[in-house]
Design a protein around this motif. Sequence first.
Motif, PDB file in Angstrom:
ATOM      1  N   ASP A 144      29.204   3.225  87.330  1.00  0.00           N
ATOM      2  CA  ASP A 144      28.108   4.068  86.848  1.00  0.00           C
ATOM      3  C   ASP A 144      27.314   3.335  85.766  1.00  0.00           C
ATOM      4  O   ASP A 144      27.455   2.125  85.590  1.00  0.00           O
ATOM      5  CB  ASP A 144      28.668   5.406  86.337  1.00  0.00           C
ATOM      6  N   SER A 169      29.774   0.268  78.814  1.00  0.00           N
ATOM      7  CA  SER A 169      30.965  -0.597  78.812  1.00  0.00           C
ATOM      8  C   SER A 169      30.894  -1.701  79.864  1.00  0.00           C
ATOM      9  O   SER A 169      31.386  -2.802  79.646  1.00  0.00           O
ATOM     10  CB  SER A 169      32.223   0.240  79.060  1.00  0.00           C
ATOM     11  N   GLU A 205      31.402   5.750  71.738  1.00  0.00           N
ATOM     12  CA  GLU A 205      30.089   5.687  71.086  1.00  0.00           C
ATOM     13  C   GLU A 205      29.559   7.077  70.747  1.00  0.00           C
ATOM     14  O   GLU A 205      28.627   7.210  69.958  1.00  0.00           O
ATOM     15  CB  GLU A 205      29.125   4.919  71.999  1.00  0.00           C
ATOM     16  N   MET A 219      33.390  -2.514  71.228  1.00  0.00           N
ATOM     17  CA  MET A 219      34.280  -2.521  72.389  1.00  0.00           C
ATOM     18  C   MET A 219      35.732  -2.291  72.008  1.00  0.00           C
ATOM     19  O   MET A 219      36.408  -1.426  72.562  1.00  0.00           O
ATOM     20  CB  MET A 219      34.170  -3.875  73.090  1.00  0.00           C
TER      21      MET A 219
END
Length: 571
Positions: free
Chosen positions: A47, A51, A376, A392
């Motif tokens: 999607d 990330s 986030e 990350m």
Amino acid sequence: MKQELAANLECDVLVIGAGIAGLTAAIDAAEAGAKVTVLSKGPIASDGAASWMAGWGFQTALYPPDSPEEHARNTIQVGQYLNNQELVLALTNETQRCLHRLARWGLHYRKVGDRYFQVRLPGSTHPRVPRLSREGLANGIEYRRVYPRQLRKLGVRALGNLQAIELLKRNGAVMGVIALDTVNGAFVAIRAKAVVLSTGGFMGMYRFTSTSPTLTGEGHGMAYQAGAQFQDIEFADFYTGCIVWPPFFAGDLDWVTSLRYDLAGVVYNSRGEDVARYKKGSGLALPVIFEKEIRAGRCSPHGGLYLSFKHLPDNLIDHYFSSMGRARWIHALEEIGVDIRRGALEIRPAPLESIGGCRVDARARTNVPGLLAAGEITGGAEGAFTLAGNPMSFYMAMGAIAGRQAAVVAKEVGAIPDDLPDVRPMMEDAVRPLENEGKNGVPVLQVKRELQEILHNYLHLMGKTQTGLDVALQRILSIRDDAEKWQVATKSRRHNNEWMEALEVRHMVTVCEMMARAALARTESRGLHYREDYPAPSNDWLCNLIIERDGDEMKISRAPVSFSFVEPGQR
Ligand SMILES: Cc1cc2nc3c(=O)[nH]c(=O)nc-3n(C[C@H](O)[C@H](O)[C@H](O)COP(=O)(O)OP(=O)(O)OC[C@H]3O[C@@H](n4cnc5c(N)ncnc54)[C@H](O)[C@@H]3O)c2cc1C
């Protein structure tokens, strides 16, 4: 029209959003014994999650003299002391486990003897970023490869193409979600003992962005409606330079970053001045300086600055690309008539990462019972400025903490709530843009464009002034007041992207209002919040701004920061 639910599912832990925070939360909750469902509005692991776009930044302190405490200290200093210090320490202590687990799952890192080879990034006192052994391979691509296998192994139910639209509450606690199956247009309810919200950031709201345009703060809007508190929404990270020309590469930052750093590219304005030299002594971040030049009109016809490598010999540039295994990239540019040995690329700052978000404690719990948040979507980990390479590892670590904690909450709750609140009004609200027709309707894509214009003019790196923000807020409120009239042109319920955008825009309006109110309130410049009319930091503002819902009003207040680990100015 009367709306029906197509499915009513249940689980112990529901994770909404399937980027690195969400998938890690799902895995850790399942490892702790919970029955887990994770959903994403796109296909799982394919999607628009930020990330999957991530480069190689992943900060983790592995060997003395470095330590999780030193990592936390660096994070808080770069974050200008607005961070939640307990949360930061919990994260810096969790990142090592995440890294070792990635290695077990099949990521190959460069090693020197039996130690990971690590690189030092700006703002860090030690080399802290491990590198993959294959040069040019990005972490995000590797995560996509290994995560789905782990979900399958643990029996996590992973549902793609489900767009969450509203959180469900019972007796003050969050107990599930209502979502739209975007393939067939049906509504699905999922009940859970605990919910982890990990829908990522909101930087996809901007017209020109480095991230995915599908990341529009829907989770923020849902959490706000459910009563969650937010903090530091006025801080957002903009990448220094994304390509604006040639258009084929527009929005790309990955290569332009390596090029700029590795080959020491020079950035010129339209007068031929090296723009980076204005940084010295200005106290401003480089992206702010770049944006200032562009807004002052000293830019290329495409609205960018010129990134040049002409000072380097041709064969050095060729050697660089072939040693990185990326000669293809330079050839792709040549095919469209761009030779970076002679001409410049054109770049401008672009939205990258939202820094503020849901206020969570060190166990990733929000103030709303049953609701946790990770990634986030949260605020507090980064303060006023991001330490390069932190998001990350921090968001993966936060996902792990949230997953374990959600399993604990699920055990405490005991039984899955067996009845649903009345979801009919939620479904009717959601289909309204499909049903609205006629001259009085407002096309929702026009609303989105207007919000994007407001974001660009008043809620960007530059443009924040009292006058501008007052205008922005009034326009946002009048957009909100017209929400009942929004309509989409495509009326089908199946695969209707315009309808999906309409559902996004509902939450975009809330996020824009939060941003405008927070930016108006913080009358200083600090980190990644730059007020043109208050260009300096002020000690009065060494605090967090909290936003929450108070009936139909958006309430804003100040909260002191707890300096439990480092005091401002202390090493
Ligand atoms: C180009 C780029 C490069 C980057 N490089 C680095 C780097 O090298 N190092 C680093 O530390 N950081 C980097 N970052 C930042 C980092 O990638 C992000 O901060 C991080 O990936 C966020 O993870 P997340 O899981 O919170 O959100 P995301 O990965 O954005 O995932 C959000 C998920 O929520 C889903 N979702 C959203 N709304 C809904 C909804 N309504 N219903 C259902 N699902 C929904 C999305 O589809 C997605 O699955 C980079 C960011 C970008 C844009």
